[in-house]
Design a protein around this motif. Structure first.
Motif, PDB file in Angstrom:
ATOM      1  N   ALA A  75       5.444  -2.947   4.633  1.00 31.76           N
ATOM      2  CA  ALA A  75       5.712  -3.859   5.745  1.00 31.76           C
ATOM      3  C   ALA A  75       7.161  -3.718   6.191  1.00 31.76           C
ATOM      4  O   ALA A  75       7.465  -3.754   7.390  1.00 31.76           O
ATOM      5  CB  ALA A  75       5.416  -5.294   5.336  1.00 31.76           C
ATOM      6  N   ALA A  76       8.063  -3.496   5.208  1.00 28.39           N
ATOM      7  CA  ALA A  76       9.480  -3.307   5.544  1.00 28.39           C
ATOM      8  C   ALA A  76       9.663  -2.047   6.372  1.00 28.39           C
ATOM      9  O   ALA A  76      10.442  -2.022   7.320  1.00 28.39           O
ATOM     10  CB  ALA A  76      10.312  -3.229   4.272  1.00 28.39           C
ATOM     11  N   ARG A  77       8.925  -1.008   6.023  1.00 29.30           N
ATOM     12  CA  ARG A  77       8.984   0.240   6.785  1.00 29.30           C
ATOM     13  C   ARG A  77       8.565  -0.030   8.231  1.00 29.30           C
ATOM     14  O   ARG A  77       9.248   0.394   9.166  1.00 29.30           O
ATOM     15  CB  ARG A  77       8.066   1.277   6.154  1.00 29.30           C
ATOM     16  N   ASN A  78       7.463  -0.741   8.385  1.00 30.83           N
ATOM     17  CA  ASN A  78       7.013  -1.081   9.742  1.00 30.83           C
ATOM     18  C   ASN A  78       8.060  -1.903  10.479  1.00 30.83           C
ATOM     19  O   ASN A  78       8.274  -1.725  11.678  1.00 30.83           O
ATOM     20  CB  ASN A  78       5.699  -1.865   9.686  1.00 30.83           C
ATOM     21  N   ALA A  79       8.698  -2.823   9.744  1.00 37.65           N
ATOM     22  CA  ALA A  79       9.701  -3.696  10.366  1.00 37.65           C
ATOM     23  C   ALA A  79      10.904  -2.880  10.833  1.00 37.65           C
ATOM     24  O   ALA A  79      11.422  -3.105  11.925  1.00 37.65           O
ATOM     25  CB  ALA A  79      10.138  -4.771   9.378  1.00 37.65           C
ATOM     26  N   ILE A  80      11.324  -1.902  10.015  1.00 35.50           N
ATOM     27  CA  ILE A  80      12.474  -1.069  10.394  1.00 35.50           C
ATOM     28  C   ILE A  80      12.148  -0.325  11.688  1.00 35.50           C
ATOM     29  O   ILE A  80      12.949  -0.295  12.625  1.00 35.50           O
ATOM     30  CB  ILE A  80      12.814  -0.056   9.275  1.00 35.50           C
ATOM     31  N   ILE A  81      10.944   0.253  11.739  1.00 35.03           N
ATOM     32  CA  ILE A  81      10.553   1.015  12.927  1.00 35.03           C
ATOM     33  C   ILE A  81      10.551   0.119  14.160  1.00 35.03           C
ATOM     34  O   ILE A  81      11.148   0.444  15.189  1.00 35.03           O
ATOM     35  CB  ILE A  81       9.168   1.666  12.725  1.00 35.03           C
ATOM     36  N   SER A  82       9.899  -1.034  14.054  1.00 36.88           N
ATOM     37  CA  SER A  82       9.778  -1.875  15.252  1.00 36.88           C
ATOM     38  C   SER A  82      11.131  -2.477  15.639  1.00 36.88           C
ATOM     39  O   SER A  82      11.455  -2.557  16.824  1.00 36.88           O
ATOM     40  CB  SER A  82       8.723  -2.960  15.052  1.00 36.88           C
ATOM     41  N   GLU A  83      11.947  -2.865  14.645  1.00 43.26           N
ATOM     42  CA  GLU A  83      13.256  -3.452  14.972  1.00 43.26           C
ATOM     43  C   GLU A  83      14.157  -2.417  15.648  1.00 43.26           C
ATOM     44  O   GLU A  83      14.801  -2.708  16.658  1.00 43.26           O
ATOM     45  CB  GLU A  83      13.946  -3.969  13.702  1.00 43.26           C
ATOM     46  N   ALA A 106      10.672  -6.992   2.872  1.00 44.52           N
ATOM     47  CA  ALA A 106      10.398  -6.153   1.706  1.00 44.52           C
ATOM     48  C   ALA A 106      10.073  -7.012   0.489  1.00 44.52           C
ATOM     49  O   ALA A 106       9.195  -6.675  -0.300  1.00 44.52           O
ATOM     50  CB  ALA A 106      11.594  -5.254   1.417  1.00 44.52           C
ATOM     51  N   GLU A 107      10.773  -8.132   0.357  1.00 42.41           N
ATOM     52  CA  GLU A 107      10.548  -9.001  -0.787  1.00 42.41           C
ATOM     53  C   GLU A 107       9.216  -9.725  -0.722  1.00 42.41           C
ATOM     54  O   GLU A 107       8.523  -9.871  -1.718  1.00 42.41           O
ATOM     55  CB  GLU A 107      11.659 -10.055  -0.835  1.00 42.41           C
ATOM     56  N   VAL A 108       8.880 -10.199   0.480  1.00 37.17           N
ATOM     57  CA  VAL A 108       7.698 -11.059   0.612  1.00 37.17           C
ATOM     58  C   VAL A 108       6.435 -10.249   0.889  1.00 37.17           C
ATOM     59  O   VAL A 108       5.367 -10.546   0.355  1.00 37.17           O
ATOM     60  CB  VAL A 108       7.913 -12.102   1.735  1.00 37.17           C
ATOM     61  N   LEU A 109       6.554  -9.214   1.727  1.00 35.99           N
ATOM     62  CA  LEU A 109       5.356  -8.505   2.175  1.00 35.99           C
ATOM     63  C   LEU A 109       5.287  -7.057   1.666  1.00 35.99           C
ATOM     64  O   LEU A 109       4.341  -6.346   1.959  1.00 35.99           O
ATOM     65  CB  LEU A 109       5.299  -8.491   3.702  1.00 35.99           C
ATOM     66  N   GLU A 158      -0.233  -8.778   9.403  1.00 38.49           N
ATOM     67  CA  GLU A 158      -0.474  -7.649  10.308  1.00 38.49           C
ATOM     68  C   GLU A 158       0.488  -6.492  10.073  1.00 38.49           C
ATOM     69  O   GLU A 158       0.215  -5.371  10.486  1.00 38.49           O
ATOM     70  CB  GLU A 158      -0.405  -8.110  11.768  1.00 38.49           C
ATOM     71  N   MET A 159       1.605  -6.746   9.408  1.00 41.27           N
ATOM     72  CA  MET A 159       2.541  -5.651   9.157  1.00 41.27           C
ATOM     73  C   MET A 159       2.211  -4.888   7.874  1.00 41.27           C
ATOM     74  O   MET A 159       2.820  -3.860   7.600  1.00 41.27           O
ATOM     75  CB  MET A 159       3.957  -6.204   9.065  1.00 41.27           C
ATOM     76  N   VAL A 160       1.284  -5.414   7.081  1.00 40.76           N
ATOM     77  CA  VAL A 160       0.945  -4.764   5.816  1.00 40.76           C
ATOM     78  C   VAL A 160      -0.255  -3.849   6.016  1.00 40.76           C
ATOM     79  O   VAL A 160      -1.334  -4.307   6.368  1.00 40.76           O
ATOM     80  CB  VAL A 160       0.628  -5.814   4.727  1.00 40.76           C
TER      81      VAL A 160
END
Lengths: 459, 78
Positions: free
Chosen positions: A353-361, A346-349, B10-12
């Motif tokens: 992107a954090a939303r996508n990361a939560i879903i995939s994780e 969330a901080e860097v991207l 790719e995540m953005v």
């Protein structure tokens, strides 16, 4: 049973087989399906001469070919009725998601329907989509909670597990799922998966060298550290082999240690002596700790790097995470490098992107345990958690704790605090939500309960 | 040290600032107020990159695993 036999006899007679043969066949236990699959020898076993058996087979197969011929004719008539261009233009205006439109396009181009058929197919697809959509006033949150919660009860509590990544500990299962829901600032086992640029990804040596560049190197990693009580100084013995492997020289280390401690550092061969100048035993021990903490090389926080070959390319796995700094390294494929630290993403991207990361994780954690949860539930959770522009936790310091209703918050956790607070400040509960209305015994605002009737009186 | 553009990750997903007119159309379509939209912080790395200011509405074109592509909106807040 008898009825079935009669039917078979009739069916055979219709196909031009005489009644006697038909009856013998049926008595031998043949049905239409069995006869079609049977060979002449099978039929002969039922006590029929070779010639009549041949006739039976011929008649059955003839009818079959006739049937297939007619269907072929129909298909020919259909062909060439609509062009792919027409299909495209028809699909364009449909209120359907892209993935369904893509699927329809591939199938329609294969089937080549007539225009009337095309219209019907599209209408039916839209109808089916409308039926499959969630209805207004449906309690999606509750359904999501149950759909994640039930499989969650089957998760093992086992925390540490080697998930195929050699020697690196990864938190998986329930503890990891809780970590994601609680939006912990730092996960208990931060891990990065660093993808490399093509020239590094193919060459193991280059990948290894890059790994050493990124991995945090401390004094402990390159030698031993001891306290010389007699001379009141700290002595560091460096290991030549490790130095060359990590591509760092004794001079560099001496310089770095000198700069960090602001002390006089002497280098004799591979022996480093730091003279603190102050004559206290405690000060000396503190100095040892300080020297141990110096990052000689690499990125602080990246404790270990492991190289793995995946799909023909070398990938670096790290223990510890520092996304921002790692992305800047030459040779790192920044756009494909990931971390399991959602807050860092969330901080860097950014929040998306954090939303996508939560879903995939979350999906990966569940899938690893063999649990299939529909991704839509996870997406809803991810949307809720990121709705305010930052990653909030689900619990009382996040989504649940920021609900507008006092009663709803009180029903969740720390009841007394919420009620007392609301009482002191004179908050009003509008009774607009579900929980509040359950508490006071009113119809809840869900499903049909969310519809209100209004009557406009004539003036 | 190389410069990395966060938009390339790719995540953005793709972020676009939409015009006042489009915002009006969006709000009337769903009959909502601006504040009811999900938020994105103005300090978000993506907002800095596309130069979105507080009060703007950002259109996000996500790669959805269920719908292929899906469109979401976020209001930029401080």
């Amino acid at each position: 049973m008898r009825l079935a036999k009669k039917d078979t006899v009739k069916a055979l007679e219709r196909r031009g087989i005489d009644a006697k043969t038909a009856e013998t066949l049926c008595n031998a236990g043949f049905t239409m399906g069995k006869l079609k699959k049977a060979s002449i020898e099978d039929v002969m076993k039922a006590g029929i001469s070779k010639t009549s058996a041949g006739k039976v087979m011929e008649k059955l197969s003839k009818i079959d070919t006739k049937v297939t011929k007619t269907t072929k004719k129909v298909k020919k008539e259909e062909r060439g009725a609509v062009t792919p261009l027409l299909i495209d233009s028809k699909l364009k205006g449909l209120p359907l998601p892209l993935s369904i439109i893509d699927e329809l396009r591939t199938y329609l181009n294969k089937v080549k329907p007539t225009e009337a058929q095309l219209e019907r197919i599209l209408q039916m697809s839209v109808d089916a989509y409308e039926r499959a959509r969630i209805e207004p006033c449906e309690a999606v949150g509750i359904v999501a909670a149950q759909s994640i919660g039930e499989p969650g009860t089957q998760m093992t509590m086992r925390t540490f597990h080697y998930a195929g990544v050699a020697e690196i500990n990864v938190t998986l299962g329930l503890p990891r799922l809780i970590e994601i829901a609680d939006a912990r600032k730092v996960p208990s086992t931060p891990i990065m998966r660093i993808k490399l640029e093509p020239e590094y990804a193919r060459d193991r040596e280059k990948a290894r060298a890059l790994g050493w560049k990124i991995e945090e190197t401390n004094i402990i990693d390159v030698g031993s550290i001891a306290v010389d009580m007699a001379k009141m100084q700290v002595v560091i013995e460096l290991n030549e082999k490790i130095l060359s492997r990590r591509n760092i020289t004794a001079e560099e280390i001496a310089k770095k240690v000198g700069a960090e401690t602001n002390l006089d550092v002497q280098l004799e061969g591979l022996k480093l002596t730091v003279n603190p100048g102050r004559h206290s035993y405690r000060g000396l021990l503190q100095l040892v700790e300080d020297v141990k903490g110096i990052t000689l090389k690499g990125v602080k926080g990246i404790h270990r790097i492991i190289i793995r070959k995946e799909n023909g390319e070398y990938v670096l796995y790290t223990e510890g995470s520092a996304l921002k700094r790692v992305l800047q390294f030459e040779g790192v494929n920044a756009s494909r490098t990931k971390t399991n630290n959602i807050n860092e993403i969330a901080e860097v991207l950014g929040i998306e992107a954090a939303r996508n990361a939560i879903i995939s994780e979350a999906m990966d954690t569940l899938r690893e345990q063999g649990l299939e949860v529909d991704i839509r539930h996870i997406m809803l959770v991810a949307d809720m958690v990121t709705a305010e522009g930052e990653v909030k936790q689900i619990g009382r310091h996040g989504v649940a704790g920021e609900k507008a209703s006092v009663l709803s918050r009180a029903a969740f956790e720390v009841t007394v605090n919420h009620l007392l607070d609301a009482g002191v400040k004179g908050h009003v509960d509008e009774l607009a939500g579900v929980t509040e209305n359950v508490i006071v015994g009113q119809p809840i605002q869900l499903g049909t309960g969310d519809v209100e009737l209004m009557y406009k009186a004539k003036e | 040290m190389k410069k990395f553009n966060v938009l390339d990750h790719e995540m953005v997903p793709e972020h676009v600032i939409i015009s006042k007119k489009e915002v009006e159309a969006l709000l009337t379509e769903y009959s909502i107020t601006k504040e009811q939209l999900p938020k994105i912080k103005s300090v978000d790395p993506i907002c800095k990159e596309i130069d979105a200011k507080s009060g703007d509405v950002v259109k996000i074109i996500r790669d959805s695993l269920t719908a292929g592509k899906s469109i979401a909106y976020r209001l930029v807040v401080d």
